[in-house]
Design a protein around this motif. Structure first.
Motif, mmCIF file in Angstrom:
data_model
loop_
_atom_site.group_PDB
_atom_site.id
_atom_site.type_symbol
_atom_site.label_atom_id
_atom_site.label_comp_id
_atom_site.label_asym_id
_atom_site.label_seq_id
_atom_site.Cartn_x
_atom_site.Cartn_y
_atom_site.Cartn_z
ATOM 1 N N THR A 202 0.431 -1.358 -0.152
ATOM 2 C CA THR A 202 -0.038 -0.056 -0.188
ATOM 3 C C THR A 202 0.619 1.402 0.066
ATOM 4 O O THR A 202 2.203 1.475 0.934
ATOM 5 N N TYR A 203 0.381 2.213 -0.772
ATOM 6 C CA TYR A 203 1.046 3.291 -0.744
ATOM 7 C C TYR A 203 1.724 4.167 0.766
ATOM 8 O O TYR A 203 0.755 3.894 1.700
ATOM 9 N N ASN A 204 2.695 4.490 0.914
ATOM 10 C CA ASN A 204 3.622 4.750 1.949
ATOM 11 C C ASN A 204 2.607 5.756 2.587
ATOM 12 O O ASN A 204 2.451 7.063 2.083
ATOM 13 N N GLY A 205 2.276 6.057 3.613
ATOM 14 C CA GLY A 205 1.700 7.432 4.609
ATOM 15 C C GLY A 205 0.536 7.041 4.321
ATOM 16 O O GLY A 205 -0.947 7.892 4.980
ATOM 17 N N MET A 206 -0.830 6.698 3.743
ATOM 18 C CA MET A 206 -1.865 6.551 2.984
ATOM 19 C C MET A 206 -2.680 5.648 4.320
ATOM 20 O O MET A 206 -2.980 4.919 3.793
ATOM 21 N N LEU A 207 -2.994 6.735 5.367
ATOM 22 C CA LEU A 207 -3.708 5.522 6.676
ATOM 23 C C LEU A 207 -4.833 5.124 6.437
ATOM 24 O O LEU A 207 -4.772 4.214 7.032
ATOM 25 N N ALA A 294 -10.122 -9.773 -8.666
ATOM 26 C CA ALA A 294 -9.365 -9.074 -9.090
ATOM 27 C C ALA A 294 -7.920 -8.410 -8.478
ATOM 28 O O ALA A 294 -7.421 -9.442 -8.151
ATOM 29 N N LEU A 295 -7.251 -6.992 -8.565
ATOM 30 C CA LEU A 295 -5.925 -7.568 -8.142
ATOM 31 C C LEU A 295 -5.356 -5.897 -7.971
ATOM 32 O O LEU A 295 -6.356 -4.955 -8.157
ATOM 33 N N VAL A 296 -5.304 -6.132 -6.464
ATOM 34 C CA VAL A 296 -4.902 -4.543 -5.197
ATOM 35 C C VAL A 296 -3.163 -4.021 -6.020
ATOM 36 O O VAL A 296 -2.164 -5.787 -6.004
ATOM 37 N N TYR A 297 -2.623 -3.106 -6.143
ATOM 38 C CA TYR A 297 -1.647 -3.242 -6.623
ATOM 39 C C TYR A 297 -0.884 -1.706 -6.010
ATOM 40 O O TYR A 297 -1.786 -0.563 -6.319
ATOM 41 N N TYR A 298 0.820 -2.163 -6.038
ATOM 42 C CA TYR A 298 1.530 -0.353 -5.982
ATOM 43 C C TYR A 298 3.135 -1.127 -5.598
ATOM 44 O O TYR A 298 3.519 -2.086 -5.181
ATOM 45 N N TYR A 299 3.907 -0.335 -6.404
ATOM 46 C CA TYR A 299 5.402 -0.585 -6.317
ATOM 47 C C TYR A 299 6.389 0.828 -6.442
ATOM 48 O O TYR A 299 5.879 1.427 -7.248
ATOM 49 N N HIS A 300 6.791 0.455 -5.392
ATOM 50 C CA HIS A 300 7.749 2.057 -5.108
ATOM 51 C C HIS A 300 9.240 1.593 -4.299
ATOM 52 O O HIS A 300 8.936 1.423 -3.220
ATOM 53 N N GLY A 301 10.152 1.473 -5.742
ATOM 54 C CA GLY A 301 11.373 0.983 -5.249
ATOM 55 C C GLY A 301 12.332 2.169 -5.195
ATOM 56 O O GLY A 301 12.349 3.286 -5.175
ATOM 57 N N ALA A 329 -7.216 -2.171 -8.760
ATOM 58 C CA ALA A 329 -7.046 -0.885 -7.696
ATOM 59 C C ALA A 329 -5.894 -0.681 -7.664
ATOM 60 O O ALA A 329 -4.660 -1.617 -6.698
ATOM 61 N N GLY A 330 -5.378 0.445 -7.523
ATOM 62 C CA GLY A 330 -3.795 1.133 -7.516
ATOM 63 C C GLY A 330 -3.905 1.868 -5.940
ATOM 64 O O GLY A 330 -4.583 1.908 -5.085
ATOM 65 N N GLU A 331 -2.484 2.140 -5.826
ATOM 66 C CA GLU A 331 -2.470 2.098 -4.822
ATOM 67 C C GLU A 331 -2.214 1.820 -3.178
ATOM 68 O O GLU A 331 -1.918 2.027 -2.521
ATOM 69 N N GLY A 332 -2.399 0.161 -3.956
ATOM 70 C CA GLY A 332 -2.888 -0.942 -2.613
ATOM 71 C C GLY A 332 -4.272 -0.585 -2.148
ATOM 72 O O GLY A 332 -3.955 -1.083 -0.879
ATOM 73 N N ASP A 333 -4.644 -0.250 -2.639
ATOM 74 C CA ASP A 333 -6.252 0.473 -2.154
ATOM 75 C C ASP A 333 -7.464 -1.194 -1.886
ATOM 76 O O ASP A 333 -7.794 -1.443 -3.347
#
Length: 493
Positions: A202-207, A294-301, A329-333
């Protein structure tokens, strides 16, 4: 790639009082014919398990076991004539599927001067319903009652009153309610048997978006398969030039390829290299989701690593998957992926979105995102733009610019309360034709029943996840029933 959603399993039985059958010739057969009519109607959209007539406590017990054996999602209790509550209670003590009581009168008006007791008993379907609901309430068995007309299309041979009521509003309203419950049961059955892939994090900090996988499975039945970028990279190595060519053909058929944006220097005409890379990644993505719903995804390396280049090609492939009933669904949502999947099962779209801004001149709120859009609800062909960078993310590539077609829409948010319980937020509005920015994002002007500032205050006060799914049509009623069947709370704005 098409997904075949399974039909819900619907139980039905009709009740009557055993003592009547010898007293009133033909009454039993008449009540059974109504049961068969309802079964036929339900069978259009469901697998129907019809126990038939229940007129004793022992048959009630047998019916409950029958419905358990067939794992039904809903039980329709058809009140055919008067029956005691002791007959129906055993059914629902044994089978915990949600109960819908059908109080459907065969005729709009009794022929008072011609009606005998037997004819009257064929019409007095409402008579036992308070008795049923009282017994259910005291037994803590949830129920819903649907009243109206049966909606027969032909006249019964023994009927004195006019029974052809299929065009009456009381019949149409009742059957609309019945069909919405069937749709809600379809969502429940498919959600509870689905597998969601979770790729990356999940996108870092999106609590607001962080969720407990166990909690999600406990409340929805969804199995979550944790995936790694190396899984996708391995599939990328298997992609052939033929597969790339097939995706490139789809790209040309489905999109308008943009020129440079007149307003945003970051939004450029896609290069041939970007398009081919997006097609190659899309072919790998299709292989990755072969056994997913379904697919949930996000990557920030780390900047410059091989996975950064891989994720830069994500958007086109995830657009294709969403169009083919694998919502992405992007940003790991994860919660918004659930909202998107619900909308897709209902065949009303489900585009990944968020509130962008208000337009106080139009009286609208602009919804959009850089994430996956559902082709089913697009206003014309989407535009594919090259992006100099993905704002707030690593890398660059191609992105989709589109808007929802004009007309009725429903925003569906899935959030989580401070008790750790999932909650649906449901809001109906209307998409209007309005200008959008040429920045490679999806954007739609939506007008709600309140002016933008008052509406946003109400939405924000529900403590939503900041993303939602946009669907076409006014779907609040069926979404409320879906929440009911999933035992999830909801708010309708």
């Amino acid at each position: 790639m098409e997904m075949e959603y399974v039909k819900p399993r619907i139980g039905i039985y009709t009740v009557g009082l055993h003592a009547y059958w010898e007293q009133f010739n033909g009454l039993k057969e008449r009540i059974v014919s109504y049961n068969r009519f309802i079964e036929e109607k339900l069978s259009e959209d469901a697998e129907v398990y019809n126990f038939g007539l229940v007129d004793s406590v022992e048959l009630g017990r047998q019916a409950g076991e029958y419905f358990n054996k067939n794992n039904v999602d809903l039980i329709f209790l058809h009140s055919g004539t008067y029956a005691t509550s002791s007959i129906v209670l055993p059914v629902h003590q044994r089978c915990q599927a949600r109960t819908i009581i059908l109080s459907l009168q065969p005729t709009p008006q009794i022929e008072y001067d011609q009606t005998d007791t037997g004819e009257w008993l064929a019409q007095c379907v409402a008579c036992p319903v308070p008795e049923f609901t009282n017994a259910f309430n005291r037994s803590k068995i949830p129920f819903t009652v649907i009243s109206g007309l049966l909606g027969l299309e032909t006249q019964g041979t023994s009927a004195i009153c006019n029974e052809i009521t299929n065009e009456r509003p009381e019949a149409k309203r009742a059957w609309n309610e019945i069909n919405e419950w069937i749709l809600a049961a379809k969502v429940k059955r498919n959600i509870q048997n689905s597998t969601f892939g979770f790729l990356g994090n999940t996108y870092n900090g999106m609590l607001d978006m962080y969720s407990d996988f166990t909690m999600v499975q406990a409340q929805t039945g969804i199995h979550i398969e944790v995936l790694e970028m190396c899984d996708l990279a391995a599939f990328l190595e298997t992609v052939t030039s033929t597969e790339i060519g097939e995706k490139y053909k789809q790209l040309q058929e489905m999109f308008i390829i943009s020129e440079d944006s007149p307003t945003d220097k970051l939004a450029r005409k896609p290069t041939e290299e970007q398009l081919l890379w997006a097609c190659k990644v899309a072919a790998a993505q299709q292989k990755l989701v072969e056994n997913l719903d379904a697919l949930v995804y996000y990557y920030h390396g780390a900047h410059g690593n091989e996975y950064e280049a891989l994720q830069s090609g994500f958007i086109f492939g995830h657009f294709l998957l969403t169009a083919n009933h694998i919502p992405c669904a992007g940003e790991g949502d994860l919660k918004t992926a659930i909202a998107m999947k619900i909308c897709d099962i209902l065949e009303v779209g489900g585009s990944y979105s968020e509130i962008v801004a208000a337009d106080y001149n139009f009286g609208t709120i602009l919804f959009g995102h850089d994430g996956p859009f559902h082709l089913q609800i697009a206003d014309g062909k989407p535009i594919l733009r090259g992006m100099g960078l993905y704002h707030g993310k690593q890398g660059s590539g191609v992105s989709v610019e589109a808007k929802v077609r004009t007309g009725e829409i429903t925003a569906l948010g899935v959030t989580q309360t401070n008790e750790g319980i999932l909650k649906l937020i449901i809001s109906e509005g209307n998409s209007i034709d309005g200008p959008i920015m040429k920045i490679g994002n999806t954007q739609t002007h939506v007008k709600f029943n309140k002016q933008p500032d008052l509406y946003m205050e109400r939405w924000f006060n529900e403590a939503p996840t900041h993303h939602c799914a946009i669907s076409i049509g006014h779907n609040a009623s069926v979404l409320e029933k879906t929440a009911n069947l999933l035992n999830i709370s909801y708010s309708t704005l």
